[in-house]
Design an enzyme around this catalytic site. Structure first.
Site, PDB file in Angstrom:
ATOM      1  CB  VAL A 287      26.305  43.414  28.324  1.00 51.18           C
ATOM      2  CG1 VAL A 287      25.640  42.130  27.859  1.00 51.18           C
ATOM      3  CG2 VAL A 287      25.278  44.391  28.865  1.00 51.18           C
ATOM      4  CD  GLU A 311      30.335  43.399  22.344  1.00 49.58           C
ATOM      5  OE1 GLU A 311      29.761  42.790  21.428  1.00 49.58           O
ATOM      6  OE2 GLU A 311      30.428  42.970  23.499  1.00 49.58           O
ATOM      7  CG  ASN A 401      20.925  36.320  26.822  1.00 53.44           C
ATOM      8  OD1 ASN A 401      19.705  36.279  26.913  1.00 53.44           O
ATOM      9  ND2 ASN A 401      21.705  36.516  27.863  1.00 53.44           N
ATOM     10  N   GLY A 405      29.270  39.583  21.133  1.00 50.77           N
ATOM     11  CA  GLY A 405      30.595  39.966  20.650  1.00 50.77           C
ATOM     12  C   GLY A 405      31.728  39.255  21.349  1.00 50.77           C
ATOM     13  CE  LYS A 425      17.968  26.805  37.844  1.00 52.24           C
ATOM     14  NZ  LYS A 425      16.566  27.241  37.775  1.00 52.24           N
TER      15      LYS A 425
END
Length: 520
Positions: A287, A311, A401, A405, A425
């Site tokens: 994602v 997913e 996070n 998966g 950065k």
């Protein structure tokens, strides 16, 4: 003084509106006996007591409950109330954020992306268990994670037999409903009824009775279109029309475009070598912005007849389906941008037979991933010169996070690919490092590393060969010489070492980057 005439008018109108609302929801609440369970979010939240384990629907924030968690957070601000919170993956701020800010979460499992939750985890106020997403459902079913007290789930409809039709995600909802003592349903009228039929709910049996999962093609449907639920377990029904708080996706930038181009060139090469069919094998994508950009690049690629077994279904999947490049998309969640969600709803009848939503223990199941031969494409925070990947921690200590998966797919894929920009950065930090500060995916599970600089195919390479390939192909030019200098020095000092390292110097890279990051 007697009430004025308009008082009676509005009283009659309010009663009339209530009747209309009940009739409107009868398409969604199809069991007359359950109408007595309709209550306010505050009344439903009162069923949750201090110390309970609560499981909710939701996966990268889609299809998660909102009203009851917000009501629960208000209670937690006034009384001693803390819960352990289980979800499918990340959820919206109305759930994770409000409860975290109210100090209502003791422990959180298995994945999150919320700033308030993240601050609570990294400050030690919230215990966080980072799990492979395919592992959690069976861990709940086996009893490893304690007794689930309450499940709070968002639904499109409740059937006559109590069966629950999920919304835009499935995630862990089936196992939560199965194992919870009580079920609270948020019946969301903003979610279109046309979602019904898009789900494929299948639950594996526990060993020693477990059978092979009968999915041999991405398009296979093997279960029901609803989640079975004993109606006696349904303790409350809350009517709502609050929409998911979806996240925006950044436009495809030059870095993401180059990563996508390198990957497409590599896949085309694999086809020409006879190691992939012309329409490839089913694709999986993590994602986020880079993952979405990589998929988006396939719209203009030479590949046709693509399939998606993953997913999360993001905007780029709609692009591929709309273009005819992709024929089927299987996942556990539809999580587009705000524009993408509007597009999905507007064309939902087109997508109905092209999208399948499964429980995450099926979408992420190692057995199915291995059988279908998935091409897994995930993202990294940093990659070291030997191919180890850190996808969860900043400087090895601060949780970002979670592994999500990515491990389910990387370990079992036909091709395991990790993508990352070569720097972060604004160039101050190299994402290719001598030694990662935290290992989520070992060198054994990483076949390909790609940055905007190039692509390193690590299959069949020894550690020393991998190091040279990653430095030369993936590192940014500003850091390439320093990484090669480190590698050569490590080889000279370690002599016959299989994986040459100078641990003190490898650590100094992260210390220097930490200082740079603080100055920016």
């Amino acid at each position: 003084m007697p009430p004025r005439p308009h008082f009676y008018f509005w009283k009659i109108m309010n009663n009339f509106y209530g009747v209309i609302k009940m009739k409107a929801s009868s398409e969604r609440l199809r069991s007359r006996s359950l109408e007595a369970k309709i209550m306010t979010a505050e009344e439903a939240a009162s069923l949750i007591k201090d110390g309970m384990i609560v499981g909710t629907s939701g996966f990268t924030p889609a299809g998660y409950p909102k009203e009851v968690p917000m009501a629960l957070a208000k209670r937690a601000e006034k009384e001693n109330l803390r819960i352990t919170l289980y979800t499918g993956a990340s959820v919206g701020d109305e759930l994770d954020g409000t409860l975290a800010r109210a100090g209502a979460i003791t422990k959180r499992i298995p994945y999150q992306t919320n700033d308030s939750i993240r601050k609570g985890i990294n400050s030690g106020q919230i215990e966080f268990v980072d799990l492979h997403l395919s592992h959690m459902p069976q861990m709940i079913r086996y009893g490893f994670l304690g007794k689930l007290d309450v499940a709070i789930v968002e639904a499109v409809a409740i059937r006559e037999d109590g069966g629950i039709v999920p919304a835009t995600s499935v995630g862990n909802t089936p196992v939560f409903i199965e194992m919870a003592e009580k079920v609270i349903v948020e019946l969301n009228e903003s979610q279109p009824l046309e979602l019904e039929g898009m789900h494929d709910i299948y639950t594996p049996e526990n060993p020693p009775h477990r059978k092979p999962i009968p999915i041999t093609k991405t398009a296979d449907r093997i279960g029901t279109t609803y989640i079975p639920c004993n109606p006696e377990k349904i303790a409350a029904i809350v009517l709502t029309s609050r929409k998911d708080s979806v996240r925006p996706l950044a436009p495809v930038n030059e870095c993401s475009r180059k990563i996508s181009e390198h990957l497409i060139e590599f896949l085309d090469h694999e086809v020409k070598r006879g190691r992939l069919p012309k329409k490839l094998l089913p694709l999986q994508s993590g994602v986020g912005n880079i993952a979405n950009a990589v998929l988006k690049g396939l719209v203009d690629s030479p590949f046709e007849g693509l399939e998606f077994y993953s997913e999360v279904i993001q905007d780029a999947v709609f692009d591929l389906l709309d273009s005819g490049k992709m024929t089927i998309a299987s996942g556990t969640s539809v999580t587009p941008s705000e524009e993408g969600l509007e597009r999905f709803y507007k064309n939902i009848n087109f997508y109905r037979d092209k999208i399948i939503l499964r429980p995450q223990e099926i979408s992420n199941n190692p057995e199915v991933i291995r059988r279908l031969g998935i091409i897994a494409m995930n993202t990294a925070i940093e990659v070291d010169i030997y191919g180890h990947v850190n996808s969860t921690h900043i400087m090895g200590t601060k949780m970002m996070n979670g592994i999500g998966g990515s491990g389910d797919f990387a370990r079992n894929a036909y091709l395991s690919i990790f993508a990352t920009p070569s720097t972060a950065k604004d160039g101050a930090i190299s994402c290719i490092v001598p030694k990662v500060s935290h290992v989520d995916h070992t060198e054994h599970d990483v076949m390909v590393v790609v940055t905007e600089q190039g692509l390193a195919d690590l299959r069949g390479l020894s550690p020393r060969e991998r190091a040279r390939e990653i430095i030369q192909k993936c590192a940014h030019p500003d850091y390439r010489d320093a990484l090669m200098e480190y590698y050569k020095k490590a080889v000279d000092l370690s002599g016959s070492a299989h994986t040459p390292h100078i641990l003190e110097e490898a650590l100094s890279w992260h210390i220097n980057f930490l200082q740079k990051g603080r100055m920016i």
